[in-house]
Design a protein around this motif. Structure first.
Motif, PDB file in Angstrom:
ATOM      1  N   ASP A  75       0.818  -1.444   0.143  1.00 23.49           N
ATOM      2  CA  ASP A  75       0.063   0.210   0.074  1.00 23.49           C
ATOM      3  C   ASP A  75       0.782   1.189   0.044  1.00 23.49           C
ATOM      4  O   ASP A  75       0.252   2.451   0.157  1.00 23.49           O
ATOM      5  CB  ASP A  75      -1.030  -0.069   1.090  1.00 23.49           C
ATOM      6  N   GLY A  76       2.088   1.286  -0.207  1.00 20.11           N
ATOM      7  CA  GLY A  76       3.034   2.337  -0.292  1.00 20.11           C
ATOM      8  C   GLY A  76       4.125   2.062  -1.255  1.00 20.11           C
ATOM      9  O   GLY A  76       4.088   1.321  -2.467  1.00 20.11           O
ATOM     10  N   SER A  77       5.428   2.757  -0.975  1.00 15.42           N
ATOM     11  CA  SER A  77       6.433   2.635  -1.825  1.00 15.42           C
ATOM     12  C   SER A  77       6.880   1.268  -1.472  1.00 15.42           C
ATOM     13  O   SER A  77       6.873   0.735  -0.629  1.00 15.42           O
ATOM     14  CB  SER A  77       7.460   3.978  -1.889  1.00 15.42           C
ATOM     15  N   ALA A  78       8.110   0.952  -2.559  1.00 10.87           N
ATOM     16  CA  ALA A  78       8.897  -0.286  -2.389  1.00 10.87           C
ATOM     17  C   ALA A  78       9.485  -0.183  -0.952  1.00 10.87           C
ATOM     18  O   ALA A  78       9.666  -1.087  -0.198  1.00 10.87           O
ATOM     19  CB  ALA A  78       9.856  -0.325  -3.577  1.00 10.87           C
ATOM     20  N   ALA A 111       2.365  -1.007  -8.750  1.00  9.28           N
ATOM     21  CA  ALA A 111       3.790  -1.698  -9.159  1.00  9.28           C
ATOM     22  C   ALA A 111       3.985  -1.496 -10.575  1.00  9.28           C
ATOM     23  O   ALA A 111       4.930  -1.397 -11.297  1.00  9.28           O
ATOM     24  CB  ALA A 111       3.725  -3.204  -8.484  1.00  9.28           C
ATOM     25  N   GLY A 112       2.943  -1.836 -11.229  1.00 13.39           N
ATOM     26  CA  GLY A 112       2.975  -1.962 -12.868  1.00 13.39           C
ATOM     27  C   GLY A 112       2.425  -0.400 -13.450  1.00 13.39           C
ATOM     28  O   GLY A 112       2.362  -0.502 -14.858  1.00 13.39           O
ATOM     29  N   SER A 113       2.456   0.718 -12.714  1.00 15.86           N
ATOM     30  CA  SER A 113       1.763   1.771 -13.298  1.00 15.86           C
ATOM     31  C   SER A 113       2.643   2.408 -14.078  1.00 15.86           C
ATOM     32  O   SER A 113       2.218   3.525 -15.131  1.00 15.86           O
ATOM     33  CB  SER A 113       1.167   2.616 -12.251  1.00 15.86           C
ATOM     34  N   SER A 114       4.069   2.204 -14.081  1.00 15.06           N
ATOM     35  CA  SER A 114       4.852   3.130 -14.954  1.00 15.06           C
ATOM     36  C   SER A 114       6.058   2.115 -15.112  1.00 15.06           C
ATOM     37  O   SER A 114       6.604   1.466 -14.125  1.00 15.06           O
ATOM     38  CB  SER A 114       5.186   4.571 -14.386  1.00 15.06           C
ATOM     39  N   SER A 115       7.043   2.445 -15.952  1.00 19.77           N
ATOM     40  CA  SER A 115       8.462   1.999 -16.038  1.00 19.77           C
ATOM     41  C   SER A 115       9.411   2.563 -14.603  1.00 19.77           C
ATOM     42  O   SER A 115      10.135   1.615 -14.243  1.00 19.77           O
ATOM     43  CB  SER A 115       9.281   2.340 -17.127  1.00 19.77           C
ATOM     44  N   ARG A 116       9.178   3.555 -14.142  1.00 18.95           N
ATOM     45  CA  ARG A 116       9.620   4.190 -13.058  1.00 18.95           C
ATOM     46  C   ARG A 116       9.243   2.958 -11.818  1.00 18.95           C
ATOM     47  O   ARG A 116      10.065   2.553 -10.936  1.00 18.95           O
ATOM     48  CB  ARG A 116       9.513   5.467 -12.693  1.00 18.95           C
ATOM     49  N   GLU A 117       7.902   3.062 -11.609  1.00 17.97           N
ATOM     50  CA  GLU A 117       7.547   2.048 -10.548  1.00 17.97           C
ATOM     51  C   GLU A 117       8.069   0.691 -10.716  1.00 17.97           C
ATOM     52  O   GLU A 117       8.276   0.146  -9.732  1.00 17.97           O
ATOM     53  CB  GLU A 117       5.992   2.288 -10.262  1.00 17.97           C
ATOM     54  N   TRP A 121      10.187  -1.849  -8.144  1.00 19.45           N
ATOM     55  CA  TRP A 121      10.226  -3.077  -7.370  1.00 19.45           C
ATOM     56  C   TRP A 121      11.102  -4.219  -7.779  1.00 19.45           C
ATOM     57  O   TRP A 121      11.407  -4.993  -7.271  1.00 19.45           O
ATOM     58  CB  TRP A 121       8.624  -3.461  -7.808  1.00 19.45           C
ATOM     59  N   VAL A 122      11.868  -3.780  -9.081  1.00 22.89           N
ATOM     60  CA  VAL A 122      13.005  -4.689  -9.217  1.00 22.89           C
ATOM     61  C   VAL A 122      13.974  -4.524  -8.338  1.00 22.89           C
ATOM     62  O   VAL A 122      14.513  -5.530  -8.102  1.00 22.89           O
ATOM     63  CB  VAL A 122      13.195  -4.396 -10.840  1.00 22.89           C
ATOM     64  N   ARG A 123      14.392  -3.253  -8.012  1.00 24.49           N
ATOM     65  CA  ARG A 123      15.493  -3.033  -6.981  1.00 24.49           C
ATOM     66  C   ARG A 123      14.967  -3.647  -5.593  1.00 24.49           C
ATOM     67  O   ARG A 123      16.097  -4.282  -5.004  1.00 24.49           O
ATOM     68  CB  ARG A 123      15.671  -1.505  -6.949  1.00 24.49           C
ATOM     69  N   TYR A 124      13.873  -3.668  -5.141  1.00 27.26           N
ATOM     70  CA  TYR A 124      13.389  -4.104  -3.930  1.00 27.26           C
ATOM     71  C   TYR A 124      13.709  -5.566  -3.970  1.00 27.26           C
ATOM     72  O   TYR A 124      14.200  -6.106  -2.925  1.00 27.26           O
ATOM     73  CB  TYR A 124      11.706  -3.852  -3.891  1.00 27.26           C
TER      74      TYR A 124
END
Length: 309
Positions: A75-78, A111-117, A121-124
């Motif tokens: 429900d928040g950032s990575a 999580a899938g809303s943009s390439s940035r997001e 999550w890949v970094r996470y």
């Protein structure tokens, strides 16, 4: 071949394209956790529909499993989710971190809303391999090809040492050293700073500057104050330099440019503080927790740290 790579943390990926595949992989995994000596109840984080499927497939054993919807867990950032995972393990896992957990973000959501997001999550996922390495956590991350894009699945394969093929676990040929992957993500150039960005010296009234700018960018007085505190942690690390500010898409961005500071650690601000008084560099944990994005890039000389409310 079935094997487990070196290290206590067991991080598996389960790519699937149907509900049947998801259940066929998830149920044996959970039964494995239920049968493990000294382990607490397994955790399942996924969509409500998939929770119902797993409950039905487990029968009475579903009462021994903890279920949380993806929307409530992610429900928040990575960095927020990283903190939540660390807290859950500390409160619920065995003394060596023993627990089985299924964790599936909602790729149709944030999580899938943009390439940035997606990159966040890949970094996470990559960071979990480093931060959880000492703990006997057994995690399986389902990736549904009906929702997650091919590029997301390909990136995720690089962050999981093992992959599930039905009930068989195999060493992944895609897996990449997590620190190398994180370094590559953190080498992506940032968009140029606007030429008309407001600026103040870090020797000046940075707090007043950030609050005024953030308020002008649409933040409430409370949110502007929190954002100012987050920027202050960066300035404390940088020690000297310039602070820029500009608006973007209903948010406020601040960039601290400094020729000093020690920010070589790729995991700076991602490790939970171990004490009430954070060690040097751990103030950035707070910044990452309250900001949407925090980017650290080397400059010549020094560093650039960009934060977005």
């Amino acid at each position: 071949m079935s094997a487990k790579p070196d290290g206590a943390f067991d991080h598996r990926i389960a790519v699937h394209g149907s509900d049947e595949e998801f259940v066929a992989t998830s149920v044996p995994f959970l039964l494995e956790g239920l049968a493990a000596d000294g382990e607490p109840p397994p955790l399942v984080v996924t969509t409500p529909a998939k929770i119902d499927m797993v409950r039905d497939a487990l029968g009475r054993d579903h009462r021994l499993v903890e279920f949380v919807s993806s929307a409530d867990w992610y429900d928040g950032s990575a960095p927020n989710t990283l903190a939540k995972a660390a807290g859950y393990i500390a409160a619920n896992a065995g003394p060596r971190g023993q627990i089985h957990a299924i964790a599936e973000p909602d790729w149709s959501g944030r999580a899938g809303s943009s390439s940035r997001e997606s990159a966040e999550w890949v970094r996470y996922e990559a960071m979990l391999n480093v931060l959880l390495a000492p703990f006997e956590v057994t995690a399986m991350c389902p990736y549904d090809t009906r929702v997650a894009s091919p590029s997301i699945v390909e990136a995720a394969l690089r962050t999981h040492p093992t992959s599930m093929h039905g009930v068989e676990r195999r060493v992944s040929t895609w897996y990449e050293n997590p620190m190398a992957l994180i370094a590559r993500l953190d080498s992506t150039p940032l968009p140029p700073r606007p030429s008309d960005a407001a600026v103040v010296s870090s020797d000046g009234d940075v707090d007043g500057f950030v609050v005024a700018q953030a308020t002008a960018h649409g933040l409430s007085s409370v949110d502007a104050g929190v954002f100012s505190s987050a920027v202050a942690e960066v300035v404390a690390l940088a020690r000297a330099g310039l602070v820029y500010a500009w608006p973007v898409a209903g948010a406020s961005v601040c960039e601290v440019v400094s020729a000093a500071g020690d920010m070589d650690d790729l995991l700076i601000g991602f490790r939970p503080p171990a004490a009430a008084e954070p060690a040097p560099g751990q103030g950035l944990w707070f910044t990452r927790q309250v900001c949407s994005y925090v980017d650290v890039r080397p400059s010549d000389p020094g560093w650039v740290v960009r934060v977005q409310s």
